[in-house]
Design an enzyme around this catalytic site. Structure first.
Site, PDB file in Angstrom:
ATOM      1  CB  VAL A  80      63.443 113.078  -2.129  1.00 23.56           C
ATOM      2  CG1 VAL A  80      62.159 112.269  -2.241  1.00 23.56           C
ATOM      3  CG2 VAL A  80      63.433 113.877  -0.831  1.00 23.56           C
ATOM      4  CG  LEU A 116      63.543 110.686   2.916  1.00 24.51           C
ATOM      5  CD1 LEU A 116      64.815 111.486   3.121  1.00 24.51           C
ATOM      6  CD2 LEU A 116      63.620 109.886   1.635  1.00 24.51           C
ATOM      7  CB  CYS A 175      62.832 119.199   5.468  1.00 27.08           C
ATOM      8  SG  CYS A 175      63.148 118.094   4.099  1.00 27.08           S
TER       9      CYS A 175
HETATM   10  C1  UDX Z   1      63.045 116.126   8.544  1.00 31.11           C
HETATM   11  C2  UDX Z   1      61.865 115.216   8.995  1.00 31.11           C
HETATM   12  O1  UDX Z   1      62.233 114.532  10.198  1.00 31.11           O
HETATM   13  C3  UDX Z   1      61.504 114.228   7.891  1.00 31.11           C
HETATM   14  O2  UDX Z   1      60.363 113.462   8.274  1.00 31.11           O
HETATM   15  C4  UDX Z   1      61.204 115.008   6.602  1.00 31.11           C
HETATM   16  O3  UDX Z   1      60.932 114.113   5.543  1.00 31.11           O
HETATM   17  C5  UDX Z   1      62.377 115.911   6.241  1.00 31.11           C
HETATM   18  O4  UDX Z   1      62.689 116.774   7.336  1.00 31.11           O
HETATM   19  P1  UDX Z   1      65.693 115.885   8.372  1.00 31.11           P
HETATM   20  O5  UDX Z   1      65.682 117.331   7.984  1.00 31.11           O
HETATM   21  O6  UDX Z   1      66.499 114.932   7.563  1.00 31.11           O
HETATM   22  O7  UDX Z   1      64.186 115.303   8.379  1.00 31.11           O
HETATM   23  O8  UDX Z   1      66.266 115.767   9.866  1.00 31.11           O
HETATM   24  P2  UDX Z   1      65.689 115.651  11.341  1.00 31.11           P
HETATM   25  O9  UDX Z   1      66.292 114.466  11.984  1.00 31.11           O
HETATM   26  O10 UDX Z   1      64.230 115.750  11.380  1.00 31.11           O
HETATM   27  O11 UDX Z   1      66.341 116.952  12.035  1.00 31.11           O
HETATM   28  C6  UDX Z   1      66.066 118.269  11.558  1.00 31.11           C
HETATM   29  C7  UDX Z   1      66.765 119.298  12.424  1.00 31.11           C
HETATM   30  O12 UDX Z   1      66.169 119.358  13.707  1.00 31.11           O
HETATM   31  C8  UDX Z   1      68.252 119.037  12.651  1.00 31.11           C
HETATM   32  O13 UDX Z   1      68.942 120.269  12.543  1.00 31.11           O
HETATM   33  C9  UDX Z   1      68.317 118.508  14.067  1.00 31.11           C
HETATM   34  O14 UDX Z   1      69.533 118.809  14.696  1.00 31.11           O
HETATM   35  C10 UDX Z   1      67.159 119.268  14.720  1.00 31.11           C
HETATM   36  N1  UDX Z   1      66.556 118.572  15.867  1.00 31.11           N
HETATM   37  C11 UDX Z   1      65.913 117.381  15.699  1.00 31.11           C
HETATM   38  C12 UDX Z   1      66.586 119.175  17.127  1.00 31.11           C
HETATM   39  O15 UDX Z   1      67.138 120.272  17.308  1.00 31.11           O
HETATM   40  N2  UDX Z   1      65.974 118.540  18.180  1.00 31.11           N
HETATM   41  C13 UDX Z   1      65.335 117.346  18.042  1.00 31.11           C
HETATM   42  O16 UDX Z   1      64.797 116.846  19.042  1.00 31.11           O
HETATM   43  C14 UDX Z   1      65.305 116.742  16.764  1.00 31.11           C
END
Ligand code: UDX
Length: 440
Positions: free
Chosen positions: A11, A156, A263
């Site tokens: 971050v 983000l 996260c």
């Molecule tokens: C997340 C939040 O989106 C972001 O706003 C916050 O600041 C930090 O946490 P991030 O962890 O980088 O971001 O990734 P993200 O794209 O949200 O995906 C998180 C997890 O969920 C991944 O393992 C992804 O594969 C999974 N996911 C995401 C799903 O299984 N299905 C979906 O529809 C979306």
């Protein structure tokens, strides 16, 4: 404006770089001297699209610097951002020791003659942490220093951090004074996004409530996927159908192996813990977590059902990163699967376009063989598992795959292959909540 960012992790580094890109002068500080040396020498410790170019550009024009020392950066800064880790304790509570330590370090540097400073918390912290930071700084710096505390949570997503920071859906600023609010609004002035002005406590809560809600959407569609599997319905169509309602939206309704990363797992756990501590247990989120944990074990049960015994069977795993476009393997579901497959004696090979390096030592511990080339990884495999939603895998040459695998069986944990293409080549295909396809 002159800004200091304390903590040059994911971050801190990305936010600091984007602030520099907006025209501010930014000093990114970290107490890890090795990391600062790496950054000063022009290398970046993480893979994030667009970030390296942006760092180079802003360092070259003198807007971005790296330093191990807050004592020299704070006096010349109008705003000090705290972006240090807030990892989970074993009981699910949040470890705030880094935040507390940084608050004391800031207090030691602050002097009344430096004038007014705004100290902004960017780390994800339990509600009321801002108040604790304020009290700590006051206690250690003395009554005459002039400062305010602001909460400015970060939303983000890894893999698209630069775009998320420069074009956010919203900017949340939680301040308890108009003066501090105005300073932070000036920081974000170059960005065209709605600003939500709140008090500090509300801003802190927004971050947990937002991440938990997104995790809830994922677990919801994963629970629907199980119903689809039992009934022959197709979760992709169901997600499409419900997502067309603007009140629901199609985003974050992709069924799969569940959420990982630095996260969601941590923040859902922390929100459960915070609510329990407040005496109002958020049992809905406990279920979100339970569904997420069961996604990969259910998937593994299906693989075991198909192969009967996993011992000595060669299984290839495509994807190690917790999601696409990152080399981050924190809370990666893929590694959980690898661990369980190895425990049952399977011979596991694994690949990833970016994360083999970050995963190498973990793979060694598990006895999983890393393979750079995705097709070589699948050679002679009895089953191919797709664990991360990389576009390379969505566009795989299925004909080539059919020629080198021992069995034509794919378990797609991210629903990224097209059933029509699968049918054309004649694979047996299992995915999450979509109808099973038999080998032709
Ligand atoms: C997340 C939040 O989106 C972001 O706003 C916050 O600041 C930090 O946490 P991030 O962890 O980088 O971001 O990734 P993200 O794209 O949200 O995906 C998180 C997890 O969920 C991944 O393992 C992804 O594969 C999974 N996911 C995401 C799903 O299984 N299905 C979906 O529809 C979306």
């Amino acid at each position: 404006m002159n800004l200091t960012i304390i903590g040059s992790g994911y971050v801190g580094l990305t936010t600091g770089t984007c602030f520099a890109e907006m025209g501010h002068h930014v000093i990114c500080v970290d107490n890890n001297r090795e990391k600062i040396r790496t950054l000063q020498s022009g290398s970046i410790p993480i893979y994030e699209p667009k970030l390296e170019d942006l760092i180079r550009k802003n360092v070259a024009v003198g807007r971005l610097e790296f330093s191990p020392d807050i004592a020299s950066s704070i006096p010349q800064s109008d705003v000090i951002f705290i972006a240090v880790p807030t990892p989970p304790n074993t009981d699910g509570s949040v470890d705030l020791t880094y935040i507390e330590k940084v608050a004391r370090e800031i207090a030691e540097v602050l002097k009344p003659e430096m004038g007014y400073k705004v100290i902004v918390d960017k780390s994800t912290v339990p509600v009321k942490t801002g108040e604790k930071v304020r009290q700590t700084i006051k206690r250690y710096a003395g009554p005459d220093v002039q400062f305010d505390i602001v909460s400015n949570p970060e939303f983000l997503r890894e893999g698209c951090t630069v775009d998320d920071l420069l074009h956010p859906d919203r900017i949340v600023i939680g301040a308890n004074s108009e003066r501090a609010m105005n300073v932070i609004k000036r920081v974000y002035q170059p960005i065209h996004a709605p600003i939500l002005e709140t008090d500090v406590n509300s801003a802190e809560l927004i971050k947990y409530a937002a991440n938990s809600f997104l995790a809830l959407k994922i677990s919801y569609i994963n629970a629907v996927a199980k119903v689809c599997e039992k009934t022959g319905a197709d979760v992709e169509l169901v997600a499409e159908g419900i997502g067309m309602d603007k009140r629901i939206s199609r985003h974050f309704l992709n069924a799969g192996l569940g959420y990982g990363g630095s996260c969601f797992p941590k923040d859902v756990k922390a929100f459960i813990n915070i609510s329990r501590t407040l005496g109002i247990p958020f049992t809905l989120l406990e279920e979100v977590e339970r569904i997420n944990d069961s996604q990969h074990t259910h998937f593994l049960d299906q693989i075991r059902d198909r192969l009967w015994v996993l011992k000595d069977k060669k299984i290839a795993v495509w994807g190690l990163a917790f999601k696409q476009n990152t080399d981050d393997i924190r809370e990666s579901i893929s590694l959980k699967l690898c661990e369980k497959l190895r425990k049952e004696g399977a011979i596991v090979t694994a690949t990833d376009p970016k994360a083999i390096g970050t995963a190498r030592s973990r793979l060694e511990e598990l006895g999983v063989t890393p393979v750079e080339d995705m097709y070589e990884c699948a050679r002679d495999a009895e089953v191919l598992i797709i664990a991360t939603e990389w576009s390379d895998y969505a566009n795989a040459d299925l004909q080539k795959l059919a020629e080198i695998m021992r069995n034509r069986i794919i378990f797609d944990g991210r629903n990224i292959l097209s059933p029509a293409n699968i049918r054309a080549v004649g694979f047996e295909y299992h995915s999450v909540g979509r109808p099973f396809i038999e080998e032709a």
